[in-house]
Enzyme design. Structure first.
Site, PDB file in Angstrom:
ATOM      1  N   GLU A   1     -24.811 -67.937  40.719  1.00 32.39           N
ATOM      2  CA  GLU A   1     -23.372 -67.728  40.468  1.00 32.39           C
ATOM      3  C   GLU A   1     -23.083 -67.658  38.967  1.00 32.39           C
ATOM      4  O   GLU A   1     -22.168 -66.950  38.536  1.00 32.39           O
ATOM      5  CB  GLU A   1     -22.570 -68.827  41.171  1.00 32.39           C
ATOM      6  CG  GLU A   1     -22.515 -68.568  42.675  1.00 32.39           C
ATOM      7  CD  GLU A   1     -22.633 -69.799  43.540  1.00 32.39           C
ATOM      8  OE1 GLU A   1     -22.274 -70.897  43.094  1.00 32.39           O
ATOM      9  OE2 GLU A   1     -23.105 -69.657  44.691  1.00 32.39           O
TER      10      GLU A   1
ATOM     11  N   LYS B   1     -21.373 -77.244  43.718  1.00 30.45           N
ATOM     12  CA  LYS B   1     -20.549 -76.140  43.183  1.00 30.45           C
ATOM     13  C   LYS B   1     -19.157 -76.674  42.818  1.00 30.45           C
ATOM     14  O   LYS B   1     -19.055 -77.786  42.302  1.00 30.45           O
ATOM     15  CB  LYS B   1     -20.525 -74.971  44.176  1.00 30.45           C
ATOM     16  CG  LYS B   1     -21.954 -74.590  44.614  1.00 30.45           C
ATOM     17  CD  LYS B   1     -22.072 -73.309  45.362  1.00 30.45           C
ATOM     18  CE  LYS B   1     -23.544 -73.069  45.707  1.00 30.45           C
ATOM     19  NZ  LYS B   1     -23.797 -71.789  46.336  1.00 30.45           N
TER      20      LYS B   1
ATOM     21  N   ASN C   1     -26.294 -79.056  45.391  1.00 29.19           N
ATOM     22  CA  ASN C   1     -25.427 -78.368  44.430  1.00 29.19           C
ATOM     23  C   ASN C   1     -24.040 -78.274  45.057  1.00 29.19           C
ATOM     24  O   ASN C   1     -23.819 -77.461  45.951  1.00 29.19           O
ATOM     25  CB  ASN C   1     -25.990 -76.974  44.125  1.00 29.19           C
ATOM     26  CG  ASN C   1     -25.059 -76.179  43.222  1.00 29.19           C
ATOM     27  OD1 ASN C   1     -24.091 -76.722  42.668  1.00 29.19           O
ATOM     28  ND2 ASN C   1     -25.334 -74.895  43.080  1.00 29.19           N
TER      29      ASN C   1
ATOM     30  N   GLU D   1     -33.776 -68.892  44.805  1.00 27.76           N
ATOM     31  CA  GLU D   1     -32.611 -68.694  45.659  1.00 27.76           C
ATOM     32  C   GLU D   1     -32.304 -67.200  45.744  1.00 27.76           C
ATOM     33  O   GLU D   1     -31.684 -66.642  44.835  1.00 27.76           O
ATOM     34  CB  GLU D   1     -31.396 -69.425  45.087  1.00 27.76           C
ATOM     35  CG  GLU D   1     -31.566 -70.921  45.028  1.00 27.76           C
ATOM     36  CD  GLU D   1     -30.219 -71.628  44.936  1.00 27.76           C
ATOM     37  OE1 GLU D   1     -29.907 -72.400  45.847  1.00 27.76           O
ATOM     38  OE2 GLU D   1     -29.481 -71.382  43.968  1.00 27.76           O
TER      39      GLU D   1
ATOM     40  N   SER E   1     -28.513 -70.959  52.138  1.00 27.64           N
ATOM     41  CA  SER E   1     -28.160 -71.224  53.539  1.00 27.64           C
ATOM     42  C   SER E   1     -29.111 -72.193  54.243  1.00 27.64           C
ATOM     43  O   SER E   1     -29.403 -72.047  55.432  1.00 27.64           O
ATOM     44  CB  SER E   1     -28.039 -69.907  54.327  1.00 27.64           C
ATOM     45  OG  SER E   1     -26.966 -69.134  53.827  1.00 27.64           O
TER      46      SER E   1
ATOM     47  N   GLY F   1     -24.900 -68.882  50.668  1.00 27.97           N
ATOM     48  CA  GLY F   1     -23.576 -68.977  51.266  1.00 27.97           C
ATOM     49  C   GLY F   1     -23.288 -67.916  52.315  1.00 27.97           C
ATOM     50  O   GLY F   1     -22.142 -67.690  52.691  1.00 27.97           O
TER      51      GLY F   1
ATOM     52  N   HIS G   1     -28.278 -70.480  37.567  1.00 27.03           N
ATOM     53  CA  HIS G   1     -27.910 -70.363  38.979  1.00 27.03           C
ATOM     54  C   HIS G   1     -27.340 -68.970  39.231  1.00 27.03           C
ATOM     55  O   HIS G   1     -26.675 -68.386  38.374  1.00 27.03           O
ATOM     56  CB  HIS G   1     -26.890 -71.440  39.362  1.00 27.03           C
ATOM     57  CG  HIS G   1     -26.611 -71.456  40.835  1.00 27.03           C
ATOM     58  ND1 HIS G   1     -25.678 -70.627  41.410  1.00 27.03           N
ATOM     59  CD2 HIS G   1     -27.174 -72.159  41.850  1.00 27.03           C
ATOM     60  CE1 HIS G   1     -25.680 -70.835  42.726  1.00 27.03           C
ATOM     61  NE2 HIS G   1     -26.581 -71.755  43.012  1.00 27.03           N
TER      62      HIS G   1
HETATM   63  P1  13P Z   1     -25.743 -72.539  50.179  1.00 27.81           P
HETATM   64  O1  13P Z   1     -26.677 -73.623  50.614  1.00 27.81           O
HETATM   65  O2  13P Z   1     -24.303 -72.859  50.401  1.00 27.81           O
HETATM   66  O3  13P Z   1     -26.167 -71.198  50.693  1.00 27.81           O
HETATM   67  O4  13P Z   1     -25.886 -72.461  48.573  1.00 27.81           O
HETATM   68  C1  13P Z   1     -27.142 -72.358  48.027  1.00 27.81           C
HETATM   69  C2  13P Z   1     -27.046 -72.568  46.565  1.00 27.81           C
HETATM   70  O5  13P Z   1     -26.581 -71.720  45.828  1.00 27.81           O
HETATM   71  C3  13P Z   1     -27.493 -73.863  46.042  1.00 27.81           C
HETATM   72  O6  13P Z   1     -27.593 -73.816  44.654  1.00 27.81           O
END
Ligand code: 13P
Length: 253
Positions: free
Chosen positions: A102, A15, A13, A172, A217, A178, A100
């Site tokens: 976010e 983002k 992903n 997640e 992460s 993150g 997701h």
């Molecule tokens: P990170 O791997 O940067 O923590 O992000 C995870 C994520 O949200 C993948 O969709």
């Protein structure tokens, strides 16, 4: 269990990273590091503006699946700034992230909207990857299972069992995204088992073939241990998927 379910799933992903030029360069490098493997399923979720560049770069690699990070629940209309599932499909996407963290917690997407997006994805022939996960305060209040089950039930509430059997699920934990804090393989596994149980309630034996990915992460150092945990069928990776060499190392784990 189907042969498909035995394949580990590695989903990147990106983002809001890697526009078309960077996507082209990334794929040139990544493809030299990752030869097709029958025991792997690799999915990319680039920003929408980079999708056609990604699709183009994968012309000779049908083993790798292009995806999108979000869709609107309507097929078309006056929704400035949005993209629909049929448009994503037309542009070459096969998979779509729905719900997701976010989208839920930065953009305020509700369970109800997530459900409508799941339905839109299925209608358009996109495979939805439904994302679920608890916030830190929910975890500390002992609500992890309840949150994940609620999100799973809501997200699958308006699609038929045969369509549910075709989805992917990503767990997640919001506090792990993150932040550099990963769930332990044991914690991830415990929640994945709850998800598997809930999927079994929904679709019976077919639940065994639904891949459940862990995300939050993930990096080269922890990928192997997470993949070794029971009911972890793949990884959904943000930051560590932005470097083609590093990501190819994870995919080859
Ligand atoms: P990170 O791997 O940067 O923590 O992000 C995870 C994520 O949200 C993948 O969709």
């Amino acid at each position: 269990m189907t042969a498909d379910a035995m394949r580990l799933v590695f989903a990147a992903n990106w983002k809001m990273h890697l526009g078309p030029s960077d996507t082209r360069a990334f794929m040139r490098a990544f493809l030299t590091h990752y030869a097709r493997r029958p025991d792997r399923r690799v999915i990319f979720f680039p920003p929408a503006l980079s999708l056609t560049t990604l699709v183009d770069a994968l012309r000779d690699r049908p083993d790798i699946e292009p995806g999108v990070q979000n869709i609107h629940w309507e097929d078309k209309g006056a929704f400035t700034g949005e993209s629909s599932a049929p448009m994503a499909r037309d542009a070459g996407a096969k998979v779509v992230l729905v719900g997701h963290s976010e989208r839920r917690h930065v953009f305020g997407e509700t369970d109800d909207e997530t459900a409508k997006k799941m339905a839109a994805a299925v209608r358009a022939g996109l495979v939805p990857m439904l994302c679920v996960g608890e916030k830190i305060e929910e975890r500390e209040a002992g609500q992890t299972q309840a949150v994940v089950v609620r999100q799973l039930r809501a997200g699958t509430s308006v699609i038929e069992p045969h369509a549910i059997a075709g989805i992917l699920v990503a767990y997640e934990p919001v506090w792990a995204i993150g932040t550099g804090k990963t769930a332990t393989p044991e914690d991830a596994s415990a929640t994945h088992q709850v998800i598997r149980h809930e999927l079994t309630v929904l679709v019976g034996d077919k639940a065994a073939a639904i891949p459940i990915l862990y995300g939050g992460s993930v990096n080269q150092g922890n990928a192997q241990a997470l993949l070794a945990a029971a009911e972890v069928n793949g990884l959904l990776v943000g930051g560590a998927s932005l470097d083609p060499e590093g990501w190819s190392t994870i995919v080859r784990t």
